[in-house]
Write an enzyme that holds these catalytic residues in place. Structure first.
Site, PDB file in Angstrom:
ATOM      1  N   ASP A  11       0.562  -1.413  -0.048  1.00 35.81           N
ATOM      2  CA  ASP A  11      -0.129  -0.253  -0.068  1.00 35.81           C
ATOM      3  C   ASP A  11       0.457   1.253  -0.225  1.00 35.81           C
ATOM      4  O   ASP A  11       2.039   1.452   0.089  1.00 35.81           O
ATOM      5  CB  ASP A  11      -1.002   0.175   1.758  1.00 35.81           C
ATOM      6  CG  ASP A  11      -0.412  -0.703   1.956  1.00 35.81           C
ATOM      7  OD1 ASP A  11       0.956  -0.390   2.515  1.00 35.81           O
ATOM      8  OD2 ASP A  11      -1.162  -1.292   3.400  1.00 35.81           O
ATOM      9  N   ASN A  41      -7.139  -3.496  14.501  1.00 36.80           N
ATOM     10  CA  ASN A  41      -8.236  -4.186  13.903  1.00 36.80           C
ATOM     11  C   ASN A  41      -8.994  -4.539  13.687  1.00 36.80           C
ATOM     12  O   ASN A  41      -9.677  -4.771  12.733  1.00 36.80           O
ATOM     13  CB  ASN A  41      -9.502  -2.162  14.119  1.00 36.80           C
ATOM     14  CG  ASN A  41      -8.895  -2.143  12.341  1.00 36.80           C
ATOM     15  OD1 ASN A  41      -8.138  -2.659  11.865  1.00 36.80           O
ATOM     16  ND2 ASN A  41      -9.182  -0.733  11.933  1.00 36.80           N
ATOM     17  N   HIS A 101      -7.403  -5.687  10.033  1.00 36.61           N
ATOM     18  CA  HIS A 101      -6.930  -4.870   9.035  1.00 36.61           C
ATOM     19  C   HIS A 101      -5.761  -5.630   8.001  1.00 36.61           C
ATOM     20  O   HIS A 101      -4.329  -5.554   9.589  1.00 36.61           O
ATOM     21  CB  HIS A 101      -6.990  -3.694   9.143  1.00 36.61           C
ATOM     22  CG  HIS A 101      -5.629  -2.483   8.917  1.00 36.61           C
ATOM     23  ND1 HIS A 101      -5.891  -1.756  10.178  1.00 36.61           N
ATOM     24  CD2 HIS A 101      -4.056  -2.307   8.439  1.00 36.61           C
ATOM     25  CE1 HIS A 101      -4.664  -1.455  10.384  1.00 36.61           C
ATOM     26  NE2 HIS A 101      -3.698  -1.729   9.144  1.00 36.61           N
ATOM     27  N   GLU A 158      -9.877  -2.417   5.450  1.00 38.58           N
ATOM     28  CA  GLU A 158     -10.194  -2.446   6.930  1.00 38.58           C
ATOM     29  C   GLU A 158     -12.057  -2.762   7.214  1.00 38.58           C
ATOM     30  O   GLU A 158     -12.013  -2.924   6.302  1.00 38.58           O
ATOM     31  CB  GLU A 158     -10.230  -0.521   7.217  1.00 38.58           C
ATOM     32  CG  GLU A 158      -8.899   0.564   6.698  1.00 38.58           C
ATOM     33  CD  GLU A 158      -9.035   0.034   8.639  1.00 38.58           C
ATOM     34  OE1 GLU A 158      -8.472  -0.186   9.024  1.00 38.58           O
ATOM     35  OE2 GLU A 158      -8.017   1.496   8.476  1.00 38.58           O
TER      36      GLU A 158
END
Length: 243
Positions: free
Chosen positions: A67, A136, A138, A143
């Site tokens: 990314d 979380n 990801h 996400e």
């Protein structure tokens, strides 16, 4: 998934580097999927040591990164291109022309995503994909959501991800709110996946990865469907896993 529990961060980094080095030695023209963030830095340092000791040759290795922040050039000191150069590429004999990171300045992110996926396909796919693990759940910047995207795409970063990444910036206001990320489809096509996680803060999500249900609310849970995943964590990150 195969779980390896290391004593601490340093041992975790060494084990992960050893796994990666083994793959590079067996296939000098390997395509590596690489990750950024705090967790992989120790592993990259170990790989650099191996190179300096004459144990590893990166001259024919190719890499693709997961990314990049939207709006940051590769020269920006918080871009992921800059991170990779600083923490790995500048210290080994890899040809930077064979290292690929999404273009965060692209005016057409949808087109950029398709170009990036095509580049991975041209390279023959990813042999070994390194992944960190967001608090979380990801992976890359995929996400938690009702739906997950297959290809490389534009994503809005969740507030807890922005807050977690704020430590790398002067203030939270400087953290980009969008990123371009490899999708779950690209990640899952990798022949092998190495997941690394360290610290008490990752204990809950590691437990959900290893023992939880598969759900888009925890994108990392999709890894349970891959047939070749190694999860390398330290004792703090593993403390909630049902062994």
């Amino acid at each position: 998934m195969r779980l390896i529990i290391a004593k601490d961060y340093n041992e975790m980094s060494k084990i992960a580097a050893d796994e990666m080095a083994k793959s590079i030695k067996s296939n000098p023209e390997i395509v590596l999927g690489l990750a950024t963030g705090g967790t992989p830095v120790g592993m990259y340092k170990e790989l650099i040591k191996m190179y300096e000791n004459g144990e590893l040759d990166f001259s024919k290795v190719k890499s693709v990164n997961l990314d990049e922040y939207v709006g940051l050039s590769g020269e920006h000191n918080q871009s992921y291109r800059y991170f990779m150069n600083k923490n790995l590429f500048n210290h080994i004999n890899i040809d930077k022309n064979n290292t690929f990171v999404p273009n965060g300045l692209s005016e057409d992110v949808e087109k950029e995503g398709k170009i990036y996926d095509e580049k991975i396909k041209e390279l023959g796919g990813i042999d070994v994909q390194l992944l960190g693990l967001g608090n979380n759940g990801h992976i890359g910047f995929n996400e938690p959501n009702d739906e997950l995207t297959v290809g490389t795409h534009l994503t809005n970063l969740k507030q807890d991800t922005i807050e977690a990444n704020a430590r790398f910036f002067s203030s939270i206001d400087e953290v980009p709110k969008k990123a371009i990320t490899m999708g779950l489809g690209g990640i899952m096509k990798a022949k092998e996946i190495i997941v690394i996680a360290s610290g008490k803060g990752k204990a809950d999500i590691v437990s959900k990865l290893m023992n939880g249900k598969i759900t888009t609310d925890i994108p990392a849970s999709m890894l349970q469907m891959h047939n070749n995943v190694i999860v390398i964590v330290d004792e703090d990150a593993a403390k909630l896993v049902n062994k």
